[in-house]
Design an enzyme around this catalytic site. Structure first.
Site, mmCIF file in Angstrom:
data_model
loop_
_atom_site.group_PDB
_atom_site.id
_atom_site.type_symbol
_atom_site.label_atom_id
_atom_site.label_comp_id
_atom_site.label_asym_id
_atom_site.label_seq_id
_atom_site.Cartn_x
_atom_site.Cartn_y
_atom_site.Cartn_z
ATOM 1 N N HIS A 61 50.249 23.916 20.335
ATOM 2 C CA HIS A 61 50.975 22.705 19.928
ATOM 3 C C HIS A 61 52.401 23.071 19.538
ATOM 4 C CE1 HIS A 61 52.192 19.243 17.497
ATOM 5 N NE2 HIS A 61 51.215 18.559 18.057
ATOM 6 N N CYS A 75 53.178 17.725 23.084
ATOM 7 C CA CYS A 75 53.240 16.597 22.149
ATOM 8 C C CYS A 75 54.609 15.951 22.315
ATOM 9 C CB CYS A 75 53.024 17.065 20.719
ATOM 10 S SG CYS A 75 53.198 15.739 19.500
ATOM 11 N N HIS A 102 49.488 15.073 23.741
ATOM 12 C CA HIS A 102 49.646 14.107 22.656
ATOM 13 C C HIS A 102 50.795 13.197 23.065
ATOM 14 C CE1 HIS A 102 47.995 16.927 19.238
ATOM 15 N NE2 HIS A 102 47.098 16.650 20.165
ATOM 16 N N ASP A 109 49.048 9.664 19.460
ATOM 17 C CA ASP A 109 49.246 10.476 18.268
ATOM 18 C C ASP A 109 49.685 9.565 17.129
ATOM 19 O OD1 ASP A 109 49.105 12.800 16.840
ATOM 20 O OD2 ASP A 109 50.830 13.744 17.758
ATOM 21 N N HIS A 110 50.399 10.101 16.187
ATOM 22 C CA HIS A 110 50.717 9.412 14.945
ATOM 23 C C HIS A 110 51.082 7.947 15.172
ATOM 24 C CE1 HIS A 110 52.169 13.622 13.502
ATOM 25 N NE2 HIS A 110 50.858 13.563 13.635
ATOM 26 N N TYR A 147 47.295 8.471 10.912
ATOM 27 C CA TYR A 147 45.999 8.460 11.588
ATOM 28 C C TYR A 147 45.148 7.248 11.213
ATOM 29 C CZ TYR A 147 47.037 13.165 13.192
ATOM 30 O OH TYR A 147 47.617 14.246 13.808
#
Length: 353
Positions: free
Chosen positions: A204, A242, A271, A317-318, A331
């Site tokens: 990552h 990501c 991501h 993702d977020h 999350y």
């Protein structure tokens, strides 16, 4: 398409809720109660797998099997922890795990200066402002702990960070070159096992993608990726791309990065998220996934994946906290579910073009 889940003991989102998100086939999970560096017990892995599959979902991606600091620092004790990591890979393989997402970041896996920044629409999201980053890492620890509102934060293990000053002291002689060399030592040691047991490693990016508190970072841009790729020539030495983390540096051309590494079969995991820059200094906050809500062109990102015939694992993702949800920062359920719907909609359109 998958959804990160923190387990029935530590996530207020249920597997039954995840299964109801259209197009969601898998959970991206982990064992969060195993100390960093210890072997993941087979029985606990199997129990997690059964819980997920009994709910009608797959478990083929683990995020994360965190790497002990002794490995990153390059201490003599690293061989013991690498042996434990190898055994964990074998145990995960027995449960049908195909990808391990991990990072090689010293001390802090990721950081923000505000975990609940209020947005104009009434939602809140995580934010990073350079001017608000404390000079003292201990102050940052306190800030993150307060902002978490009781939720555990991935990569911020209290037991590991309890002696923060000692941890920083241990890293004092580790520059970027040494960290890269220690990463190569780790990869060279585990790759034969990954290849034999068919488990791919997916590093990552650094988040934010720049050195902080004097700590080196080695996965910030395409040049770093080429260097990591060359540390061990194997498709099992791969990347998690990501878009949010790499996108936090506007110089990074995300579609170009995808078009370079996906055809080389180095990207088993994606991501996909958006961020919104708030000034020319690079401060940003997380945003809803659609291109219109942030600073990244999500259509071009998904088009690059489609054009390169990407067939790996992907998750949103977020997200924000919306609709009065007060979930784990980044999350929550609702905004990530909307993100999945948006991303699958883009993919369907690309398939039919």
């Amino acid at each position: 398409m998958g959804f990160r889940w923190f387990g029935s003991k530590d996530d207020d989102i249920s597997l039954s809720q995840i299964r109801q998100i259209p197009g969601t086939k898998q959970v991206v999970g982990a064992l969060f109660d195993v100390p960093v560096g210890a072997v993941w017990p087979q029985a606990e892995i199997d129990a997690l797998k059964k819980e997920v599959t009994d709910a009608g979902l797959k478990l083929e991606v683990i995020e994360s099997v965190n790497i002990h600091d002794d490995i990153k620092i390059g201490l003599p004790s690293r061989d013991k922890y690498i042996a434990n990591y190898i055994q964990t890979i074998k145990n995960l393989s027995k449960a049908g795990i195909k990808v391990i997402c991990y990072n090689f970041m010293p001390v802090f896996d990721w950081l923000r200066t505000d975990l609940h920044h209020q947005l104009a629409d009434g939602s809140n999201a995580m934010m990073y402002e350079q001017s608000k980053l404390p000079h003292d890492p201990e102050a940052l620890m306190d800030q993150m702990k307060t902002g978490s509102r009781g939720f555990s934060l991935p990569g911020w293990e209290p037991e590991r960070l309890a002696a923060l000053k000692d941890l920083f002291a241990a890293y004092k002689d580790v520059n970027e070159e040494k960290l890269v060399a220690n990463c190569k030592y780790f990869l060279d040691a585990i790759m034969p096992t990954c290849e034999k047991y068919d488990v791919r490693m997916a590093m990552h990016p650094d988040d934010p993608p720049k050195p902080l508190f004097g700590l080196p970072r080695i996965y910030k841009n395409v040049e770093d990726m080429r260097r990591i790729e060359g540390l061990h020539e194997s498709r099992y030495n791969g990347f998690t791309i990501c878009t949010g983390s790499l996108g936090e540096n506007p110089v990074n051309d995300l579609p170009a990065i995808i078009r370079e590494f996906v055809p080389k079969d180095r990207v088993p995991f994606m991501h996909v998220r958006n961020i919104k820059f708030v000034n020319k200094q690079g401060d940003f906050h997380e945003s809803a996934h659609p291109s219109s809500e942030g600073s990244l062109d999500m259509f071009e990102i998904m088009k690059a994946l489609h054009d390169t015939n990407y067939d790996g694992y992907i998750r949103p993702d977020h997200g924000r906290n919306i609709w009065n949800e007060d979930g784990r920062p980044g999350y929550g359920l609702y905004d990530r579910a909307l993100g999945i719907t948006y991303l699958t909609g883009l993919w369907e359109a690309l398939e039919k073009m």
